[in-house]
Design a protein around this motif. Structure first.
Motif, PDB file in Angstrom:
ATOM      1  N   ARG A  24       0.836  -1.214   0.000  1.00 55.97           N
ATOM      2  CA  ARG A  24       0.000   0.000   0.000  1.00 55.97           C
ATOM      3  C   ARG A  24       0.860   1.249   0.000  1.00 55.97           C
ATOM      4  NH1 ARG A  24      -4.564  -2.115   4.379  1.00 55.97           N
ATOM      5  NH2 ARG A  24      -5.801  -3.331   2.861  1.00 55.97           N
ATOM      6  N   ALA A  25       1.947   1.238   0.784  1.00 55.79           N
ATOM      7  CA  ALA A  25       2.821   2.406   0.850  1.00 55.79           C
ATOM      8  C   ALA A  25       3.525   2.643  -0.482  1.00 55.79           C
ATOM      9  CB  ALA A  25       3.845   2.231   1.971  1.00 55.79           C
ATOM     10  N   ILE A  26       3.952   1.580  -1.133  1.00 52.84           N
ATOM     11  CA  ILE A  26       4.627   1.726  -2.424  1.00 52.84           C
ATOM     12  C   ILE A  26       3.637   2.181  -3.489  1.00 52.84           C
ATOM     13  CG2 ILE A  26       5.871   0.489  -4.240  1.00 52.84           C
ATOM     14  CD1 ILE A  26       6.962  -1.353  -1.972  1.00 52.84           C
ATOM     15  N   GLU A  27       2.457   1.578  -3.499  1.00 53.89           N
ATOM     16  CA  GLU A  27       1.431   1.951  -4.481  1.00 53.89           C
ATOM     17  C   GLU A  27       1.020   3.410  -4.334  1.00 53.89           C
ATOM     18  OE1 GLU A  27      -1.999   1.007  -7.242  1.00 53.89           O
ATOM     19  OE2 GLU A  27       0.084   0.390  -6.980  1.00 53.89           O
ATOM     20  N   GLN A  28       0.931   3.890  -3.105  1.00 52.95           N
ATOM     21  CA  GLN A  28       0.480   5.261  -2.861  1.00 52.95           C
ATOM     22  C   GLN A  28       1.604   6.288  -2.966  1.00 52.95           C
ATOM     23  OE1 GLN A  28      -1.378   4.924   0.993  1.00 52.95           O
ATOM     24  NE2 GLN A  28      -2.954   3.516   0.240  1.00 52.95           N
ATOM     25  N   GLY A  29       2.837   5.820  -3.036  1.00 52.84           N
ATOM     26  CA  GLY A  29       3.977   6.726  -3.065  1.00 52.84           C
ATOM     27  C   GLY A  29       4.446   7.026  -4.480  1.00 52.84           C
ATOM     28  N   PRO A  30       5.570   7.716  -4.597  1.00 54.26           N
ATOM     29  CA  PRO A  30       6.093   8.123  -5.899  1.00 54.26           C
ATOM     30  C   PRO A  30       6.967   7.057  -6.551  1.00 54.26           C
ATOM     31  CG  PRO A  30       7.467   9.044  -4.193  1.00 54.26           C
ATOM     32  CD  PRO A  30       6.386   8.266  -3.477  1.00 54.26           C
ATOM     33  N   PHE A  31       6.524   5.812  -6.426  1.00 54.33           N
ATOM     34  CA  PHE A  31       7.335   4.686  -6.875  1.00 54.33           C
ATOM     35  C   PHE A  31       6.745   4.055  -8.120  1.00 54.33           C
ATOM     36  CE2 PHE A  31       7.690   4.947  -2.201  1.00 54.33           C
ATOM     37  CZ  PHE A  31       9.031   5.286  -2.114  1.00 54.33           C
ATOM     38  N   ALA A  32       7.618   3.421  -8.910  1.00 55.90           N
ATOM     39  CA  ALA A  32       7.192   2.856 -10.190  1.00 55.90           C
ATOM     40  C   ALA A  32       7.013   1.348 -10.143  1.00 55.90           C
ATOM     41  CB  ALA A  32       8.213   3.200 -11.270  1.00 55.90           C
ATOM     42  N   SER A  33       7.599   0.672  -9.156  1.00 54.12           N
ATOM     43  CA  SER A  33       7.567  -0.784  -9.180  1.00 54.12           C
ATOM     44  C   SER A  33       7.786  -1.378  -7.798  1.00 54.12           C
ATOM     45  CB  SER A  33       8.639  -1.332 -10.139  1.00 54.12           C
ATOM     46  OG  SER A  33       9.928  -0.970  -9.679  1.00 54.12           O
ATOM     47  N   ILE A  34       7.391  -2.648  -7.691  1.00 53.21           N
ATOM     48  CA  ILE A  34       7.679  -3.494  -6.543  1.00 53.21           C
ATOM     49  C   ILE A  34       8.508  -4.667  -7.046  1.00 53.21           C
ATOM     50  CG2 ILE A  34       6.711  -5.149  -4.901  1.00 53.21           C
ATOM     51  CD1 ILE A  34       4.310  -3.322  -4.591  1.00 53.21           C
ATOM     52  N   SER A  35       9.627  -4.915  -6.392  1.00 51.94           N
ATOM     53  CA  SER A  35      10.461  -6.053  -6.760  1.00 51.94           C
ATOM     54  C   SER A  35      10.620  -6.967  -5.550  1.00 51.94           C
ATOM     55  CB  SER A  35      11.831  -5.584  -7.268  1.00 51.94           C
ATOM     56  OG  SER A  35      12.538  -4.887  -6.256  1.00 51.94           O
ATOM     57  N   CYS A  36      11.239  -8.119  -5.786  1.00 53.65           N
ATOM     58  CA  CYS A  36      11.485  -9.059  -4.698  1.00 53.65           C
ATOM     59  C   CYS A  36      12.505 -10.075  -5.154  1.00 53.65           C
ATOM     60  CB  CYS A  36      10.188  -9.772  -4.296  1.00 53.65           C
ATOM     61  SG  CYS A  36      10.362 -10.890  -2.884  1.00 53.65           S
ATOM     62  N   GLY A  37      13.438 -10.428  -4.281  1.00 50.23           N
ATOM     63  CA  GLY A  37      14.450 -11.417  -4.599  1.00 50.23           C
ATOM     64  C   GLY A  37      14.025 -12.820  -4.224  1.00 50.23           C
ATOM     65  N   GLU A  38      14.852 -13.793  -4.585  1.00 47.98           N
ATOM     66  CA  GLU A  38      14.540 -15.195  -4.331  1.00 47.98           C
ATOM     67  C   GLU A  38      15.571 -15.827  -3.406  1.00 47.98           C
ATOM     68  OE1 GLU A  38      13.230 -19.230  -6.621  1.00 47.98           O
ATOM     69  OE2 GLU A  38      14.584 -17.897  -7.721  1.00 47.98           O
ATOM     70  N   ARG A  39      15.078 -16.448  -2.346  1.00 45.28           N
ATOM     71  CA  ARG A  39      15.909 -17.229  -1.428  1.00 45.28           C
ATOM     72  C   ARG A  39      15.169 -18.519  -1.104  1.00 45.28           C
ATOM     73  NH1 ARG A  39      19.214 -14.276   2.183  1.00 45.28           N
ATOM     74  NH2 ARG A  39      19.537 -16.235   3.315  1.00 45.28           N
ATOM     75  N   ILE A  40      15.895 -19.597  -0.978  1.00 43.48           N
ATOM     76  CA  ILE A  40      15.329 -20.865  -0.519  1.00 43.48           C
ATOM     77  C   ILE A  40      15.667 -21.072   0.951  1.00 43.48           C
ATOM     78  CG2 ILE A  40      15.276 -23.363  -0.822  1.00 43.48           C
ATOM     79  CD1 ILE A  40      14.029 -21.820  -3.118  1.00 43.48           C
ATOM     80  N   SER A  41      16.951 -21.025   1.284  1.00 38.61           N
ATOM     81  CA  SER A  41      17.381 -21.239   2.659  1.00 38.61           C
ATOM     82  C   SER A  41      17.203 -19.960   3.468  1.00 38.61           C
ATOM     83  CB  SER A  41      18.841 -21.686   2.684  1.00 38.61           C
ATOM     84  OG  SER A  41      19.660 -20.718   2.050  1.00 38.61           O
ATOM     85  N   GLY A  42      17.215 -20.130   4.775  1.00 35.50           N
ATOM     86  CA  GLY A  42      17.035 -18.994   5.680  1.00 35.50           C
ATOM     87  C   GLY A  42      15.733 -19.133   6.446  1.00 35.50           C
ATOM     88  N   ALA A  43      15.821 -19.103   7.764  1.00 34.82           N
ATOM     89  CA  ALA A  43      14.647 -19.348   8.604  1.00 34.82           C
ATOM     90  C   ALA A  43      13.560 -18.304   8.410  1.00 34.82           C
ATOM     91  CB  ALA A  43      15.068 -19.397  10.074  1.00 34.82           C
ATOM     92  N   ASP A  44      13.948 -17.097   7.971  1.00 33.14           N
ATOM     93  CA  ASP A  44      12.968 -16.021   7.813  1.00 33.14           C
ATOM     94  C   ASP A  44      12.614 -15.735   6.359  1.00 33.14           C
ATOM     95  OD1 ASP A  44      12.767 -15.168  10.667  1.00 33.14           O
ATOM     96  OD2 ASP A  44      14.889 -14.718  10.399  1.00 33.14           O
ATOM     97  N   SER A  45      13.197 -16.474   5.418  1.00 31.43           N
ATOM     98  CA  SER A  45      12.965 -16.161   4.008  1.00 31.43           C
ATOM     99  C   SER A  45      11.570 -16.602   3.577  1.00 31.43           C
ATOM    100  CB  SER A  45      14.027 -16.821   3.124  1.00 31.43           C
ATOM    101  OG  SER A  45      13.939 -18.224   3.178  1.00 31.43           O
ATOM    102  N   VAL A  46      10.936 -15.757   2.753  1.00 32.03           N
ATOM    103  CA  VAL A  46       9.582 -15.986   2.258  1.00 32.03           C
ATOM    104  C   VAL A  46       9.652 -16.156   0.746  1.00 32.03           C
ATOM    105  CG1 VAL A  46       7.218 -15.087   2.224  1.00 32.03           C
ATOM    106  CG2 VAL A  46       8.728 -14.536   4.135  1.00 32.03           C
ATOM    107  N   ASP A  47       8.773 -16.963   0.184  1.00 32.91           N
ATOM    108  CA  ASP A  47       8.837 -17.265  -1.239  1.00 32.91           C
ATOM    109  C   ASP A  47       8.538 -16.038  -2.105  1.00 32.91           C
ATOM    110  OD1 ASP A  47       8.915 -19.571  -3.316  1.00 32.91           O
ATOM    111  OD2 ASP A  47       7.136 -18.417  -3.847  1.00 32.91           O
TER     112      ASP A  47
END
Length: 298
Positions: A24-47
């Motif tokens: 919501r903050a990115i959509e409402q702000g002066p931003f052009a895109s949302i990105s996200c990286g990929e991790r498999i391992s890591g107790a806190d990593s999300v798909d």
């Protein structure tokens, strides 16, 4: 130059509310895109796929960009279907960055071969494009849907750091995602100069898309937050390297972040992906006025 923001995907404390608030903050702000990286391992990593699918549903305006699909960890036909489905969810607002990754344990965890990743990637991209163009995975197969908004599929950029990989990617990629951990604009410029030369040598027509990126933090106690993020990210290379990288972090004050965004803009890139050091939505809210100043020329 557009500015996008990377969702937190491997930091402690990520919840559903975290992702909703960030989108919501990115959509409402002066931003052009949302990105996200990929991790498999890591107790806190999300798909990555789940987060970006949620982002596609939670937004209407910003582009949705996987940064990056570690494609050699996956079957490319399955990846083509996932990306086409994300394209549907985002109503065509996507482009894709692919790369080979640098985490052997992630490959091992999913039963993928790490040693052959570099030679397999271009072939995988070619096959994905074939699937998006209506090609069949084998004779007698049904088509693999859904259809993509852009005929032949979304733009596919390469995400690489090494000079040989950057040059090689100019033969098949629609552009380059070049990253500087410390926010060094000259490092970004050198990578794109190398890509441009290889693009011309390959006889490619048109203009490649150019995206840069760097790590930053504007959260409370931003310096410690960013140094901790850098150390945890680089622990795979050993504590000595992780400590060296953490000590090199400087993008933790509004003035430095704004100056670095200006320097990145002066390299001529099309877009800048900002990668935050924490899951605190303040990273977005405090970045927004800096982007507005950048756009206004102040």
């Amino acid at each position: 130059m557009d500015v996008g923001v990377c969702l937190p995907y491997s930091e402690p404390g990520i919840t559903r509310s975290t992702i909703v608030d960030w989108c919501r903050a990115i959509e409402q702000g002066p931003f052009a895109s949302i990105s996200c990286g990929e991790r498999i391992s890591g107790a806190d990593s999300v798909d990555m796929r789940v987060l970006l699918s949620a982002a596609a549903a939670l937004t209407e305006r910003v582009r949705i960009v996987p940064t990056l699909y570690v494609l050699p960890m996956h079957d490319e036909v399955r990846a083509a279907k996932e990306i086409a489905s994300l394209d549907l969810m985002a109503d065509g607002r996507i482009e894709v960055v692919v790369g080979t990754g640098g985490r052997p344990k992630d490959f091992q965890a999913v039963g993928a071969d790490y040693a052959s990743r570099n030679c397999r990637l271009p072939q995988q991209v070619e096959r994905m494009r074939s699937i998006w163009s209506g090609g069949l995975p084998f004779e007698g197969s049904d088509p693999i849907g859904p259809r993509t908004t852009r005929p032949g599929g979304p733009r596919v950029l390469g995400g690489f750091a090494g000079p040989k990989a950057i040059a090689a990617s100019a033969r098949w990629a629609d552009g380059l995602y070049a990253f500087s951990i410390t926010g060094d604009a000259e490092e970004i410029r050198e990578k794109f100069d190398r890509f441009d030369r290889a693009w011309a040598e390959a006889g490619r027509e048109g203009t490649p898309r150019k995206i840069g990126g760097f790590w930053y933090s504007l959260a409370d106690d931003a310096e410690q937050t960013l140094r901790h993020y850098a150390h945890e990210y680089m622990r795979i290379a050993g504590d000595d390297i992780a400590n060296t990288v953490a000590d090199s972090m400087t993008q933790f004050t509004p003035e430095r972040v704004l100056d670095t965004m200006r320097a990145m803009r002066d390299t001529g890139i099309d877009e800048l992906f900002m990668v935050p050091g924490s899951a605190d939505v303040a990273e977005v809210n405090r970045l927004a006025p800096l982007v507005e100043r950048l756009e206004s020329g102040l």
